[in-house]
Design a protein around this motif. Structure first.
Motif, mmCIF file in Angstrom:
data_model
loop_
_atom_site.group_PDB
_atom_site.id
_atom_site.type_symbol
_atom_site.label_atom_id
_atom_site.label_comp_id
_atom_site.label_asym_id
_atom_site.label_seq_id
_atom_site.Cartn_x
_atom_site.Cartn_y
_atom_site.Cartn_z
ATOM 1 N N HIS A 174 -6.857 -0.325 1.753
ATOM 2 C CA HIS A 174 -5.686 -0.722 1.585
ATOM 3 C C HIS A 174 -4.521 -0.873 2.916
ATOM 4 C CE1 HIS A 174 -4.859 -0.471 -2.925
ATOM 5 N NE2 HIS A 174 -6.105 -0.441 -2.585
ATOM 6 N N HIS A 175 -4.975 -0.605 3.997
ATOM 7 C CA HIS A 175 -4.343 -0.728 5.054
ATOM 8 C C HIS A 175 -4.957 -1.582 5.988
ATOM 9 C CE1 HIS A 175 -1.373 2.044 3.177
ATOM 10 N NE2 HIS A 175 -0.557 1.847 4.360
ATOM 11 N N CYS A 222 -6.316 -1.681 11.302
ATOM 12 C CA CYS A 222 -5.752 -0.473 10.235
ATOM 13 C C CYS A 222 -4.285 -0.095 10.774
ATOM 14 C CB CYS A 222 -6.692 0.934 9.985
ATOM 15 S SG CYS A 222 -5.775 1.778 8.906
ATOM 16 N N TYR A 223 -3.538 -0.542 9.699
ATOM 17 C CA TYR A 223 -2.107 -0.295 10.236
ATOM 18 C C TYR A 223 -1.392 0.701 9.822
ATOM 19 C CZ TYR A 223 -0.051 -1.931 5.631
ATOM 20 O OH TYR A 223 0.160 -1.869 4.226
ATOM 21 N N ILE A 224 -0.803 1.593 10.447
ATOM 22 C CA ILE A 224 -0.181 2.636 9.943
ATOM 23 C C ILE A 224 1.509 2.571 10.200
ATOM 24 C CG2 ILE A 224 0.135 5.409 10.583
ATOM 25 C CD1 ILE A 224 -2.697 5.398 11.646
ATOM 26 N N CYS A 281 3.398 -0.708 14.026
ATOM 27 C CA CYS A 281 2.859 -1.751 13.408
ATOM 28 C C CYS A 281 3.369 -3.047 13.023
ATOM 29 C CB CYS A 281 2.372 -1.029 11.719
ATOM 30 S SG CYS A 281 4.010 -0.956 10.729
ATOM 31 N N LYS A 336 1.187 -6.234 13.573
ATOM 32 C CA LYS A 336 0.925 -7.465 12.280
ATOM 33 C C LYS A 336 1.483 -8.710 12.769
ATOM 34 C CE LYS A 336 1.919 -4.461 8.157
ATOM 35 N NZ LYS A 336 2.792 -4.044 7.326
ATOM 36 N N HIS A 357 6.125 -7.853 7.374
ATOM 37 C CA HIS A 357 5.406 -7.058 6.520
ATOM 38 C C HIS A 357 5.144 -7.588 5.171
ATOM 39 C CE1 HIS A 357 6.372 -3.747 9.167
ATOM 40 N NE2 HIS A 357 7.479 -4.059 9.646
ATOM 41 N N GLU A 400 3.531 5.778 2.322
ATOM 42 C CA GLU A 400 2.706 5.560 3.417
ATOM 43 C C GLU A 400 3.558 5.703 4.723
ATOM 44 O OE1 GLU A 400 2.072 1.283 3.343
ATOM 45 O OE2 GLU A 400 4.054 0.491 3.585
ATOM 46 N N LEU A 459 -4.497 7.160 5.544
ATOM 47 C CA LEU A 459 -4.675 5.692 5.597
ATOM 48 C C LEU A 459 -5.754 5.074 6.189
ATOM 49 C CD1 LEU A 459 -0.686 5.699 6.587
ATOM 50 C CD2 LEU A 459 -1.592 5.334 4.548
ATOM 51 N N CYS A 460 -6.416 5.287 7.160
ATOM 52 C CA CYS A 460 -7.338 4.589 7.936
ATOM 53 C C CYS A 460 -8.861 5.349 7.865
ATOM 54 C CB CYS A 460 -7.061 4.484 9.358
ATOM 55 S SG CYS A 460 -5.299 3.331 9.614
#
Length: 317
Positions: A74-75, A87-89, A94, A98, A120, A223, A231-232
């Motif tokens: 999902h990330h 993989c964004y945190i 981020c 992005k 975002h 998140e 998350l990753c």
């Protein structure tokens, strides 16, 4: 006399040119030295991560794309043109990365990162979870994968300041009023923006910690404060590059050099948190030792996996 003057000028010109050449060579040598140092640091981070993954019992750690489920993607953002997965945190630069993924999606000529006003929720961001199972398995295997991480407790402070210490409508409505009711003895917290701003009452940092360590708090966490490894999945997915917020500038430059994009893309100077131990200690001062220990248990894997030292000064009375 005229000939002598011309010779002197020629000599000075030659010496000036030689100085420029020597300075350029010096900078080139320093760049090579710094590049090698950062490369070694990358290898150390990846080796440490693998070692920690292998040391934890009952923890998924086979780095097999066959074991990865779509819900674990999902990330992860994807760019097919450059073969990149990110993989964004949240609360770890981020927004900057992005923008970078949006730049790559737009293609050449590469746009100014700041020209993207909507970041975002930009529909042009492509998620790996949108691929079929065979497609995302192939991309996980062959694409270059990267992520950026941060000191877990400093990330929590940043999340609190950004989402709960001031008025943020969705976060106040979903979390702020709940925290005030449950942990701050506020039976009827303000509802509208005007009422909130007039009262100036927001959940304290300790209220936030109480919420995080409360066994009744619904999981998974939001998140913005969910543990980074959740998350990753760094013990399932073998990342090729692990950047740290604390060395963001150097890591970003090195990563762009790896991609051979350092002359084409200039990322904006993201805010780098230089929070000192004294500042972190000040934030945690109102938080009882026992609550700090419970909090550490939640984020212990983030500290261990990504090489952040255990904050013993916060956990010992």
């Amino acid at each position: 006399m005229a000939v002598c003057t011309r010779l002197q000028l020629c000599f000075l010109g030659f010496m000036g040119l030689l100085s420029v050449i020597m300075l350029a060579l010096y900078h080139l040598d320093m760049l090579q030295v710094n590049t090698e140092k950062i490369h070694q640091l990358q290898e150390q981070r990846k080796q440490h991560l693998r070692k920690m993954c292998d040391s934890v019992k009952d923890f998924p750690k086979n780095y097999s794309v066959e074991a990865v489920k779509k819900r674990q993607l999902h990330h992860i953002l994807v760019n097919d043109n450059h073969g990149i997965l990110y993989c964004y945190i949240p609360k770890v630069a981020c927004t900057t990365w992005k923008r970078f993924m949006l730049i790559l999606r737009h293609g050449e000529p590469y746009r100014d990162p700041m020209s993207f006003k909507r970041v975002h929720a930009n529909p042009k961001l492509k998620f790996l979870r949108g691929n079929s199972r065979n497609e995302f398995k192939a991309k996980l295997k062959h694409y270059r994968k990267f992520l950026f991480v941060r000191d877990p407790f400093v990330r929590l402070i940043s999340a609190y300041r950004n989402k709960l210490q001031r008025y943020d409508k969705p976060f106040y409505e979903k979390f702020g009023r709940l925290l005030l009711k449950k942990y701050a003895n506020q039976s009827n917290p303000a509802k509208t923006k005007a009422e909130v701003l007039a009262s100036g009452v927001f959940p304290s940092f300790h209220n936030f910690i109480q919420y995080l360590i409360d066994p009744k708090t619904r999981k998974p966490l939001d998140e913005h404060w969910r543990p980074m490894y959740q998350l990753c999945y760094p013990c399932l997915i073998k990342y090729d590059f692990i950047g740290h917020q604390e060395t963001l500038s150097e890591d970003a430059k090195h990563f762009l050099r790896i991609l051979k994009l350092d002359n084409d893309i200039k990322l904006p100077h993201a805010y780098i948190n230089v929070t000192t131990k004294d500042v972190v200690s000040a934030w945690f001062k109102p938080v009882p030792i026992e609550d700090r220990k419970k909090l550490y248990q939640i984020y212990e894997m983030d500290f261990k996996l990504f090489g952040y030292p255990k904050p013993v000064e916060l956990l010992e009375s």
